[in-house]
Enzyme design. Structure first.
Site, PDB file in Angstrom:
ATOM      1  N   ASP A  38      35.050  31.724  41.419  1.00 21.85           N
ATOM      2  CA  ASP A  38      34.574  33.102  41.445  1.00 21.85           C
ATOM      3  C   ASP A  38      33.901  33.361  42.786  1.00 21.85           C
ATOM      4  O   ASP A  38      33.151  32.512  43.273  1.00 21.85           O
ATOM      5  CB  ASP A  38      33.584  33.346  40.293  1.00 21.85           C
ATOM      6  CG  ASP A  38      33.427  34.817  39.937  1.00 21.85           C
ATOM      7  OD1 ASP A  38      33.008  35.598  40.825  1.00 21.85           O
ATOM      8  OD2 ASP A  38      33.712  35.189  38.791  1.00 21.85           O
ATOM      9  N   PHE A  77      41.360  35.709  35.532  1.00 22.19           N
ATOM     10  CA  PHE A  77      40.572  36.897  35.199  1.00 22.19           C
ATOM     11  C   PHE A  77      40.134  37.673  36.436  1.00 22.19           C
ATOM     12  O   PHE A  77      39.833  38.864  36.339  1.00 22.19           O
ATOM     13  CB  PHE A  77      39.305  36.509  34.427  1.00 22.19           C
ATOM     14  CG  PHE A  77      39.555  35.855  33.103  1.00 22.19           C
ATOM     15  CD1 PHE A  77      39.720  36.607  31.951  1.00 22.19           C
ATOM     16  CD2 PHE A  77      39.634  34.467  33.004  1.00 22.19           C
ATOM     17  CE1 PHE A  77      39.948  36.003  30.724  1.00 22.19           C
ATOM     18  CE2 PHE A  77      39.863  33.857  31.790  1.00 22.19           C
ATOM     19  CZ  PHE A  77      40.017  34.627  30.643  1.00 22.19           C
ATOM     20  N   ALA A  78      40.047  37.002  37.575  1.00 16.76           N
ATOM     21  CA  ALA A  78      39.493  37.628  38.780  1.00 16.76           C
ATOM     22  C   ALA A  78      40.281  38.876  39.156  1.00 16.76           C
ATOM     23  O   ALA A  78      41.501  38.825  39.301  1.00 16.76           O
ATOM     24  CB  ALA A  78      39.506  36.628  39.933  1.00 16.76           C
ATOM     25  N   TYR A 145      44.528  51.033  39.407  1.00 17.17           N
ATOM     26  CA  TYR A 145      44.146  49.806  38.708  1.00 17.17           C
ATOM     27  C   TYR A 145      45.242  49.375  37.736  1.00 17.17           C
ATOM     28  O   TYR A 145      45.715  48.229  37.775  1.00 17.17           O
ATOM     29  CB  TYR A 145      42.821  50.014  37.973  1.00 17.17           C
ATOM     30  CG  TYR A 145      42.525  48.948  36.958  1.00 17.17           C
ATOM     31  CD1 TYR A 145      42.298  47.631  37.344  1.00 17.17           C
ATOM     32  CD2 TYR A 145      42.473  49.247  35.597  1.00 17.17           C
ATOM     33  CE1 TYR A 145      42.032  46.639  36.410  1.00 17.17           C
ATOM     34  CE2 TYR A 145      42.207  48.263  34.654  1.00 17.17           C
ATOM     35  CZ  TYR A 145      41.999  46.967  35.055  1.00 17.17           C
ATOM     36  OH  TYR A 145      41.743  45.991  34.126  1.00 17.17           O
ATOM     37  N   LYS A 149      47.896  46.020  37.953  1.00 11.70           N
ATOM     38  CA  LYS A 149      48.058  45.013  36.900  1.00 11.70           C
ATOM     39  C   LYS A 149      49.510  44.938  36.424  1.00 11.70           C
ATOM     40  O   LYS A 149      50.028  43.850  36.135  1.00 11.70           O
ATOM     41  CB  LYS A 149      47.130  45.350  35.722  1.00 11.70           C
ATOM     42  CG  LYS A 149      45.656  45.116  36.005  1.00 11.70           C
ATOM     43  CD  LYS A 149      45.302  43.641  35.975  1.00 11.70           C
ATOM     44  CE  LYS A 149      43.810  43.409  35.901  1.00 11.70           C
ATOM     45  NZ  LYS A 149      43.450  42.018  35.642  1.00 11.70           N
ATOM     46  N   ARG A 223      38.960  55.053  20.484  1.00 11.28           N
ATOM     47  CA  ARG A 223      39.365  53.849  21.198  1.00 11.28           C
ATOM     48  C   ARG A 223      39.292  52.622  20.281  1.00 11.28           C
ATOM     49  O   ARG A 223      38.573  52.612  19.286  1.00 11.28           O
ATOM     50  CB  ARG A 223      38.465  53.613  22.432  1.00 11.28           C
ATOM     51  CG  ARG A 223      38.569  54.710  23.491  1.00 11.28           C
ATOM     52  CD  ARG A 223      39.920  54.726  24.162  1.00 11.28           C
ATOM     53  NE  ARG A 223      40.028  55.719  25.217  1.00 11.28           N
ATOM     54  CZ  ARG A 223      40.522  56.951  25.042  1.00 11.28           C
ATOM     55  NH1 ARG A 223      40.939  57.340  23.846  1.00 11.28           N
ATOM     56  NH2 ARG A 223      40.607  57.776  26.064  1.00 11.28           N
ATOM     57  N   ALA A 284      39.864  63.856  33.410  1.00  4.60           N
ATOM     58  CA  ALA A 284      41.314  63.949  33.578  1.00  4.60           C
ATOM     59  C   ALA A 284      41.978  62.636  33.199  1.00  4.60           C
ATOM     60  O   ALA A 284      41.524  61.556  33.580  1.00  4.60           O
ATOM     61  CB  ALA A 284      41.643  64.302  35.022  1.00  4.60           C
ATOM     62  N   GLY A 285      43.048  62.737  32.431  1.00  6.61           N
ATOM     63  CA  GLY A 285      43.824  61.548  32.078  1.00  6.61           C
ATOM     64  C   GLY A 285      43.297  60.758  30.908  1.00  6.61           C
ATOM     65  O   GLY A 285      43.823  59.681  30.611  1.00  6.61           O
ATOM     66  N   ASP A 286      42.260  61.249  30.217  1.00  5.85           N
ATOM     67  CA  ASP A 286      41.731  60.538  29.048  1.00  5.85           C
ATOM     68  C   ASP A 286      42.540  60.909  27.801  1.00  5.85           C
ATOM     69  O   ASP A 286      42.441  62.043  27.315  1.00  5.85           O
ATOM     70  CB  ASP A 286      40.258  60.910  28.817  1.00  5.85           C
ATOM     71  CG  ASP A 286      39.304  59.924  29.460  1.00  5.85           C
ATOM     72  OD1 ASP A 286      39.791  58.939  30.049  1.00  5.85           O
ATOM     73  OD2 ASP A 286      38.081  60.141  29.374  1.00  5.85           O
TER      74      ASP A 286
END
Length: 327
Positions: A38, A77-78, A145, A149, A223, A284-286
């Site tokens: 890390d 995970f990093a 993001y 991924k 959620r 926005a985008g939720d």
């Protein structure tokens, strides 16, 4: 959690962060030998398990240096993980997430490291058309993001096919809770439960409810919350079931949705604090609802979330928050 495999020698990148530290703890308890890598840019040195070896530095650079020692696998995970920042500083995410991961997988290939478990995200799906979300849902990320991924997932698939890598990607939904002294403490906090608990602990005046006009039972967004220990245990199962030449992808969630208001009410019950809430405009985008189908993980990994009670998840997070305040 018991693990029937022989002890493995493992690298955990990002093992000083929230999920990585809990996963490292569970791996060590299962008898595995863990090296945490890390750079401490967002992690905390005191979150590294005392029985883990710790090497500070960039995940790819350190892994390139030490993989020659002979490791059985890497749990990666990093990552950079702030959605808003990813839209204003995309280079940081393409470099920090995609390029770093590519270099890491190349180093694994060069040193014959056979297994990879990758920390992916539900953000790869963007705004899904159906819920609960299955792994067959279209991947249409709405931010850099999520796109970074997804790009890593594609790269891992290529390496599995070309070089026989045994790989598993785990797409998390909303991770919450804590495990003893290992819990959530981000410098820039964006997750709902710790933000609400900041109100209860006196570090924030109120919690903002972004939108109260969604097509849900109480008009706030819904959620899926998964306890961090359940999530960590899925990584142990993923290690066990990883198959050479295959890249498998699994959604991880509780399969149950809780609205923003339900989370706030749970935090009020657990903490005994009034927790003022203020309605703010939608972001926005939720999407209105994001709930995972984890049926595939259940069928193929034998994974079932055990800590699905919302008050229990909040209570673990609150206990961790209070312990940090006392220390």
């Amino acid at each position: 959690m018991s693990d029937q495999q022989s002890p493995l020698k493992l690298i955990v990148t990002g093992g000083a962060g929230y999920v990585g530290s809990v996963c490292a703890a569970r791996l060590i308890e299962a008898g595995h030998e863990v090296t945490v890598v890390d750079d401490l840019s967002t992690g905390h040195a005191d979150a590294v398990h005392p029985h883990a070896r710790f090497v500070q530095g960039d995940a790819a650079e350190v892994a390139t240096d030490i993989l020659g020692e002979g490791f059985d696998g890497v749990l990666h995970f990093a990552a950079k993980s702030l959605v808003g920042e990813s839209m204003t500083d995309p280079a940081k995410y393409w470099e920090g997430n995609v390029v770093t991961s590519l270099r890491l997988v190349e180093a694994m290939q060069a040193n014959g490291t056979p297994r990879l478990v990758f920390s992916s995200t539900a953000a790869t799906y963007g705004e899904p058309e159906a819920s609960p979300i299955q792994e067959t849902a279209p991947t249409r990320p709405t931010n850099t993001y999520g796109a970074s991924k997804l790009a890593i997932d594609h790269a891992i698939t290529s390496f599995a096919r070309a070089h026989g890598l045994a790989a598993v990607s785990l797409r998390y939904f909303n991770v919450a809770g804590a495990y003893g002294s290992f819990g959530e403490r981000h410098t820039t906090e964006t997750h709902l439960i710790p933000l609400v608990l900041q109100v209860a602990s006196g570090d924030r005046e109120h919690i903002s409810l972004y939108g109260d006009d969604y097509p849900t039972s109480d008009r706030t967004a819904v959620r899926d919350y998964i306890h961090v220990v359940d999530l960590a245990d899925a990584h142990l199962l993923a290690l066990r079931h990883a198959t050479a030449g295959a890249h498998r992808i699994y959604n991880l969630g509780s399969g149950t949705g809780f609205s923003v208001l339900e989370v706030v009410e749970s935090c009020r019950r657990v903490t005994g604090h009034a927790i003022p809430a203020v309605v703010a405009p939608r972001r926005a985008g939720d999407p209105a609802v994001l709930v995972a189908s984890s049926a595939k993980a259940g069928e193929e990994l034998g994974w079932t979330p055990k800590r699905t009670d919302l008050d229990g998840i909040v209570a673990d997070a609150w206990e961790f928050t209070q312990a940090r305040q006392r220390s």
